[in-house]
Write a protein that holds these residues in place. Structure first.
Motif, PDB file in Angstrom:
ATOM      1  N   ARG A   1       0.877  -1.300   0.002  1.00 60.44           N
ATOM      2  CA  ARG A   1      -0.057  -0.021  -0.255  1.00 60.44           C
ATOM      3  C   ARG A   1       0.800   1.394   0.095  1.00 60.44           C
ATOM      4  NH1 ARG A   1      -2.767  -2.688   4.365  1.00 60.44           N
ATOM      5  NH2 ARG A   1      -4.388  -3.989   3.466  1.00 60.44           N
ATOM      6  N   LEU A   2       1.746   1.302   0.806  1.00 65.71           N
ATOM      7  CA  LEU A   2       2.846   2.336   0.973  1.00 65.71           C
ATOM      8  C   LEU A   2       3.525   2.578  -0.457  1.00 65.71           C
ATOM      9  CD1 LEU A   2       4.651   2.518   4.270  1.00 65.71           C
ATOM     10  CD2 LEU A   2       3.070   4.000   3.460  1.00 65.71           C
ATOM     11  N   LEU A   3       4.006   1.585  -1.017  1.00 72.24           N
ATOM     12  CA  LEU A   3       4.753   1.475  -2.426  1.00 72.24           C
ATOM     13  C   LEU A   3       3.687   1.917  -3.396  1.00 72.24           C
ATOM     14  CD1 LEU A   3       6.756  -1.626  -2.131  1.00 72.24           C
ATOM     15  CD2 LEU A   3       7.809   0.808  -1.712  1.00 72.24           C
TER      16      LEU A   3
ATOM     17  N   VAL B   1      11.356  13.586   0.591  1.00 72.57           N
ATOM     18  CA  VAL B   1      11.864  13.272   2.003  1.00 72.57           C
ATOM     19  C   VAL B   1      10.809  12.834   2.915  1.00 72.57           C
ATOM     20  CG1 VAL B   1      12.945  14.557   3.950  1.00 72.57           C
ATOM     21  CG2 VAL B   1      13.793  15.104   1.655  1.00 72.57           C
ATOM     22  N   ARG B   2       9.647  13.325   2.712  1.00 74.31           N
ATOM     23  CA  ARG B   2       8.796  12.909   3.489  1.00 74.31           C
ATOM     24  C   ARG B   2       8.393  11.591   3.117  1.00 74.31           C
ATOM     25  NH1 ARG B   2       4.656  18.114   2.819  1.00 74.31           N
ATOM     26  NH2 ARG B   2       5.756  19.615   4.423  1.00 74.31           N
ATOM     27  N   ALA B   3       8.104  11.038   1.869  1.00 70.95           N
ATOM     28  CA  ALA B   3       7.990   9.665   1.481  1.00 70.95           C
ATOM     29  C   ALA B   3       9.016   8.887   2.131  1.00 70.95           C
ATOM     30  CB  ALA B   3       7.730   9.532  -0.171  1.00 70.95           C
ATOM     31  N   HIS B   4      10.319   9.215   1.798  1.00 71.36           N
ATOM     32  CA  HIS B   4      11.439   8.279   2.200  1.00 71.36           C
ATOM     33  C   HIS B   4      11.214   8.078   3.686  1.00 71.36           C
ATOM     34  CE1 HIS B   4      15.494   6.913   2.696  1.00 71.36           C
ATOM     35  NE2 HIS B   4      15.541   7.405   3.625  1.00 71.36           N
ATOM     36  N   LEU B   5      10.984   9.206   4.609  1.00 64.44           N
ATOM     37  CA  LEU B   5      10.992   8.791   6.098  1.00 64.44           C
ATOM     38  C   LEU B   5       9.720   8.021   6.482  1.00 64.44           C
ATOM     39  CD1 LEU B   5      11.732  12.660   7.274  1.00 64.44           C
ATOM     40  CD2 LEU B   5      12.986  10.537   7.753  1.00 64.44           C
ATOM     41  N   ARG B   6       8.567   8.175   5.583  1.00 67.85           N
ATOM     42  CA  ARG B   6       7.310   7.350   5.858  1.00 67.85           C
ATOM     43  C   ARG B   6       7.639   5.677   5.588  1.00 67.85           C
ATOM     44  NH1 ARG B   6       4.297  10.472   3.558  1.00 67.85           N
ATOM     45  NH2 ARG B   6       4.202   9.341   1.356  1.00 67.85           N
TER      46      ARG B   6
ATOM     47  N   ILE C   1      15.706   4.578  13.449  1.00 65.36           N
ATOM     48  CA  ILE C   1      16.462   5.382  12.477  1.00 65.36           C
ATOM     49  C   ILE C   1      16.660   6.831  13.175  1.00 65.36           C
ATOM     50  CG2 ILE C   1      15.503   3.736  10.607  1.00 65.36           C
ATOM     51  CD1 ILE C   1      13.790   6.498  10.056  1.00 65.36           C
ATOM     52  N   ASP C   2      17.543   7.380  12.208  1.00 67.44           N
ATOM     53  CA  ASP C   2      17.831   8.795  12.579  1.00 67.44           C
ATOM     54  C   ASP C   2      17.145   9.567  11.696  1.00 67.44           C
ATOM     55  OD1 ASP C   2      19.004  11.449  12.631  1.00 67.44           O
ATOM     56  OD2 ASP C   2      20.971  10.684  13.207  1.00 67.44           O
ATOM     57  N   ASP C   3      16.001  10.463  11.962  1.00 64.07           N
ATOM     58  CA  ASP C   3      15.420  11.220  10.980  1.00 64.07           C
ATOM     59  C   ASP C   3      16.056  12.082  10.297  1.00 64.07           C
ATOM     60  OD1 ASP C   3      13.164   9.563  11.655  1.00 64.07           O
ATOM     61  OD2 ASP C   3      11.911  11.368  12.522  1.00 64.07           O
TER      62      ASP C   3
ATOM     63  N   GLU D   1      18.293  10.398   7.748  1.00 63.00           N
ATOM     64  CA  GLU D   1      17.460   9.838   6.704  1.00 63.00           C
ATOM     65  C   GLU D   1      17.005  10.867   5.675  1.00 63.00           C
ATOM     66  OE1 GLU D   1      17.299   6.852   5.722  1.00 63.00           O
ATOM     67  OE2 GLU D   1      18.607   5.988   7.663  1.00 63.00           O
ATOM     68  N   ALA D   2      16.752  11.807   6.267  1.00 61.31           N
ATOM     69  CA  ALA D   2      16.125  13.061   5.492  1.00 61.31           C
ATOM     70  C   ALA D   2      17.208  13.630   4.777  1.00 61.31           C
ATOM     71  CB  ALA D   2      15.600  14.236   6.416  1.00 61.31           C
ATOM     72  N   ALA D   3      18.613  13.724   5.090  1.00 66.37           N
ATOM     73  CA  ALA D   3      19.563  14.082   4.572  1.00 66.37           C
ATOM     74  C   ALA D   3      19.999  13.243   3.378  1.00 66.37           C
ATOM     75  CB  ALA D   3      20.890  14.350   5.454  1.00 66.37           C
ATOM     76  N   ILE D   4      19.901  11.991   3.405  1.00 68.12           N
ATOM     77  CA  ILE D   4      20.173  10.779   2.575  1.00 68.12           C
ATOM     78  C   ILE D   4      19.009  11.316   1.398  1.00 68.12           C
ATOM     79  CG2 ILE D   4      19.845   8.367   1.807  1.00 68.12           C
ATOM     80  CD1 ILE D   4      20.988   7.918   4.661  1.00 68.12           C
ATOM     81  N   ALA D   5      17.884  11.281   1.699  1.00 69.87           N
ATOM     82  CA  ALA D   5      16.822  11.375   0.744  1.00 69.87           C
ATOM     83  C   ALA D   5      16.713  12.506  -0.203  1.00 69.87           C
ATOM     84  CB  ALA D   5      15.258  11.266   1.363  1.00 69.87           C
TER      85      ALA D   5
END
Length: 311
Positions: free
Chosen positions: A165-167, A179-184, A196-198, A201-205
């Protein structure tokens, strides 16, 4: 565990006979044994984080990471992507490329660098590509490490319904949404035992979005159909002779742990490491244990030692 070294490497490019241009970064001492990192679905090479790459260089490896086709700075294919219903029905378009094509891209980078034999490390779809190289070009492979990947058999390694469903959500069309989709998604698939470190992860996305040379959503859709068009690779995996390490978490909702177990069954003498609480993600807390497993496995091969279980 050795200290992690700083990672400094610029994007470089290999233009292959196929017409593909594959972006790569080359880390560490050129005289060290070479290790090729192949990222997963929709990921660019920076998803192999600096601590992960740095740990492997400290362990004594020259580490080459690549952007797969349809990701990062590599060629984005001109063919239209499959629609969402075609993806759900696993009905790839007739012009779809395959995992074998992506494996040839990776080998092409090795040719470009003059690397004859390599330790392969792939995660998720990258694990499938690495498996394909090991099966079809065994003379190029010193060892194989397959991380939270699978065989392509329909009865194993399937995502949970909640993950599907998410995908299936509409793709991000700007940096903030990406970024929001990656974090979710990452919160959903990361497992239960390794937070995880938000911010990280936001920086990676964000970095992945900024590095993309094309439409990330279209590229990911074409990569999905490459997996689907390649089908069940169990028979192909049975031909792998390189010493193989399979790492999987026991809380993976994207590629069920049954996919790792099936990979071990398919590959003769493969070692199996199941990490409690790990999902479909490599947070910083897992960098040290996972890179240690990989380095021990590769070093054992390099030393000509016996192929034994390490956990």
């Amino acid at each position: 565990m050795p200290e992690t070294s700083a990672v400094e490497s610029a994007d470089q490019y290999a233009t292959l006979p196929s017409g593909m241009t594959i972006c790569f970064r080359d880390h560490g001492d050129k005289d060290d044994p070479a290790m090729l990192l192949i990222a997963g679905l929709g990921e660019d090479l920076t998803f192999w984080t600096d601590p992960f790459v740095g740990s492997l260089t400290v362990h004594g490896f020259r580490v080459v990471a690549i952007d797969n086709r349809d990701a990062g700075q590599s060629t984005f294919v001109a063919a239209p992507p499959p629609g969402i219903w075609r993806q759900i029905a696993a009905r790839p378009r007739g012009d779809a490329y395959t995992l074998a094509d992506m494996a040839q891209d990776a080998v092409g980078v090795l040719d470009h660098l003059g690397i004859a034999r390599v330790h392969l490390v792939g995660r998720s779809m990258g694990g499938m590509i690495a498996q394909t190289i090991a099966a079809t070009a065994p003379e190029r492979v010193l060892s194989l490490a397959s991380l939270y990947s699978t065989t392509g058999a329909r009865k194993v390694g399937q995502p949970a319904l909640s993950t599907i469903r998410l995908l299936a959500a509409p793709p991000a069309r700007n940096r903030t949404a990406a970024v929001r989709a990656h974090l979710r998604l990452t919160h959903h698939i990361a497992g239960t035992g390794h937070p995880i470190d938000d911010a990280a992860e936001a920086a990676i996305a964000a970095r992945g979005w900024d590095r993309s040379a094309g439409d990330p959503a279209a590229g990911t859709a074409r990569q999905i159909q490459a997996i689907q068009r390649s089908g069940d690779r169990t028979a192909q995996l049975s031909r792998i002779t390189a010493p193989t390490l399979v790492i999987h978490g026991d809380r993976d909702p994207l590629v069920s742990p049954s996919g790792g177990a099936a990979t071990v069954q398919a590959i003769r003498s493969a070692q199996h490491v199941v990490i409690p609480g790990m999902g479909h993600h490599l947070p910083e807390s897992l960098v040290a244990p996972v890179t240690t497993y990989i380095a021990q496995h590769a070093n054992r091969v390099g030393e000509g030692g016996s192929h034994v279980r390490i956990s």
